[in-house]
Scaffold this motif. Structure first.
Motif, mmCIF file in Angstrom:
data_model
loop_
_atom_site.group_PDB
_atom_site.id
_atom_site.type_symbol
_atom_site.label_atom_id
_atom_site.label_comp_id
_atom_site.label_asym_id
_atom_site.label_seq_id
_atom_site.Cartn_x
_atom_site.Cartn_y
_atom_site.Cartn_z
ATOM 1 N N GLN A 1 0.830 -1.206 0.000
ATOM 2 C CA GLN A 1 0.000 0.000 0.000
ATOM 3 C C GLN A 1 0.866 1.258 0.000
ATOM 4 O O GLN A 1 0.588 2.216 -0.739
ATOM 5 C CB GLN A 1 -0.926 0.009 1.222
ATOM 6 C CG GLN A 1 -1.820 1.245 1.280
ATOM 7 C CD GLN A 1 -2.765 1.216 2.465
ATOM 8 O OE1 GLN A 1 -3.058 0.150 3.024
ATOM 9 N NE2 GLN A 1 -3.254 2.375 2.871
ATOM 10 N N GLU B 1 0.978 4.426 -2.762
ATOM 11 C CA GLU B 1 0.723 5.798 -2.343
ATOM 12 C C GLU B 1 1.888 6.720 -2.683
ATOM 13 O O GLU B 1 1.703 7.815 -3.237
ATOM 14 C CB GLU B 1 0.440 5.835 -0.843
ATOM 15 C CG GLU B 1 -0.870 5.165 -0.457
ATOM 16 C CD GLU B 1 -1.061 5.051 1.048
ATOM 17 O OE1 GLU B 1 -2.182 4.765 1.490
ATOM 18 O OE2 GLU B 1 -0.059 5.244 1.798
ATOM 19 N N ASP C 1 -11.086 7.062 -5.929
ATOM 20 C CA ASP C 1 -10.995 7.158 -4.484
ATOM 21 C C ASP C 1 -9.520 7.192 -4.113
ATOM 22 O O ASP C 1 -8.783 6.247 -4.380
ATOM 23 C CB ASP C 1 -11.696 5.956 -3.862
ATOM 24 C CG ASP C 1 -11.785 6.039 -2.352
ATOM 25 O OD1 ASP C 1 -11.178 6.968 -1.785
ATOM 26 O OD2 ASP C 1 -12.452 5.186 -1.759
ATOM 27 N N ASP D 1 -8.197 6.918 -1.304
ATOM 28 C CA ASP D 1 -7.895 5.933 -0.273
ATOM 29 C C ASP D 1 -7.887 4.540 -0.902
ATOM 30 O O ASP D 1 -8.924 4.025 -1.320
ATOM 31 C CB ASP D 1 -8.940 6.017 0.838
ATOM 32 C CG ASP D 1 -8.668 5.029 1.965
ATOM 33 O OD1 ASP D 1 -7.600 4.378 1.947
ATOM 34 O OD2 ASP D 1 -9.533 4.899 2.850
ATOM 35 N N SER E 1 -6.767 1.841 0.696
ATOM 36 C CA SER E 1 -6.547 0.861 1.760
ATOM 37 C C SER E 1 -7.400 -0.391 1.592
ATOM 38 O O SER E 1 -6.981 -1.480 1.994
ATOM 39 C CB SER E 1 -6.818 1.496 3.130
ATOM 40 O OG SER E 1 -8.147 1.970 3.225
ATOM 41 N N ARG E 2 -8.597 -0.253 0.985
ATOM 42 C CA ARG E 2 -9.459 -1.435 0.838
ATOM 43 C C ARG E 2 -8.825 -2.480 -0.066
ATOM 44 O O ARG E 2 -9.166 -3.668 0.020
ATOM 45 C CB ARG E 2 -10.835 -1.041 0.313
ATOM 46 C CG ARG E 2 -10.884 -0.605 -1.145
ATOM 47 C CD ARG E 2 -12.278 -0.115 -1.504
ATOM 48 N NE ARG E 2 -12.456 0.206 -2.907
ATOM 49 C CZ ARG E 2 -12.057 1.337 -3.477
ATOM 50 N NH1 ARG E 2 -11.413 2.240 -2.761
ATOM 51 N NH2 ARG E 2 -12.277 1.551 -4.764
#
Length: 224
Positions: free
Chosen positions: A22, A26, A206, A208, A210-211
């Protein structure tokens, strides 16, 4: 070591690997590949820097695995979203739209990914890449291919070429134009999948992610 302790240690190792993947996505999205170091990725993940080499031979392998994870989870999410369907044409449309959507929404990351694939070592053979291949092969099969072994590499090449065309600096092709060519090639109606002028489920992009790197893996995931 007791079975319980071994299970706990395995879970901790898996979580550490997930955090590194992750963090790689990012940071490369934010800074680009060259400006991102393994130390930066370890720091963002809250991991010891020496732990990175335990999981990955180097930065290129880590970043490519991370992008393949994002790609296969994005594709998986698109294929399984409601209303879920077994229709081969709809699933092929969703697969194409998922990959093109990444090129549109995460241009920096996908540009770096394409550059990495042109390296002499090419694809990194990792669980993430294998899962992506499985999903695309399944889309080809459900679309009605009589020779998946021949048609899957063609779909992969067409998608790679389309992503490359979209992420070229300053002269990248628009998604709608590239999509039209692919949909014509696979005889798909324009309103299948998620047309460019339609709102994608959950929004266009999105920030984010993280999912896609959650520690709880869905059934059938091979990324441990």
């Amino acid at each position: 070591m007791s079975p319980r302790s071994a299970s706990v240690n395995e879970e901790l190792r898996r979580r550490s690997r997930e955090r590194l993947l992750q963090s790689a996505v990012e940071l490369v999205s934010e800074r680009g590949y060259e400006a991102t170091t393994l130390g930066d990725i370890a720091d963002r993940a809250g991991s010891a820097r020496g732990l990175v080499s335990y999981y990955f031979p180097g930065k290129r392998q880590l970043v490519q695995s991370a992008v393949h994870r994002l790609m296969h989870r994005t594709l998986e999410e698109a294929l399984e979203r409601e209303p879920r369907t077994e229709d081969g044409r709809e699933r092929m449309a969703r697969a194409i739209d998922a990959i093109l959507g990444l090129a549109r929404d995460r241009t920096v990351l996908m540009r770096q990914h394409m550059a990495g694939l042109l390296d002499t070592e090419g694809f990194v053979q990792c669980p993430e890449q294998r899962r992506l291949a499985e999903l695309l092969r399944d889309a080809v099969a459900r679309h009605g291919s009589r020779d998946v072994d021949a048609d899957y590499p063609l779909l992969r090449a067409l998608l790679m070429g389309s992503v490359y065309a979209m992420v070229l600096p300053n002269i990248g092709m628009p998604l709608a134009r590239v999509r039209a060519e692919l949909f014509a090639r696979y005889r798909l109606d324009w309103d299948l999948g998620v047309p460019p002028d339609a709102e994608a489920p959950g929004g266009r992009c999105d920030a984010d992610v993280s999912r896609f790197f959650a520690t709880g893996l869905p059934a059938g995931d091979q990324s441990k």
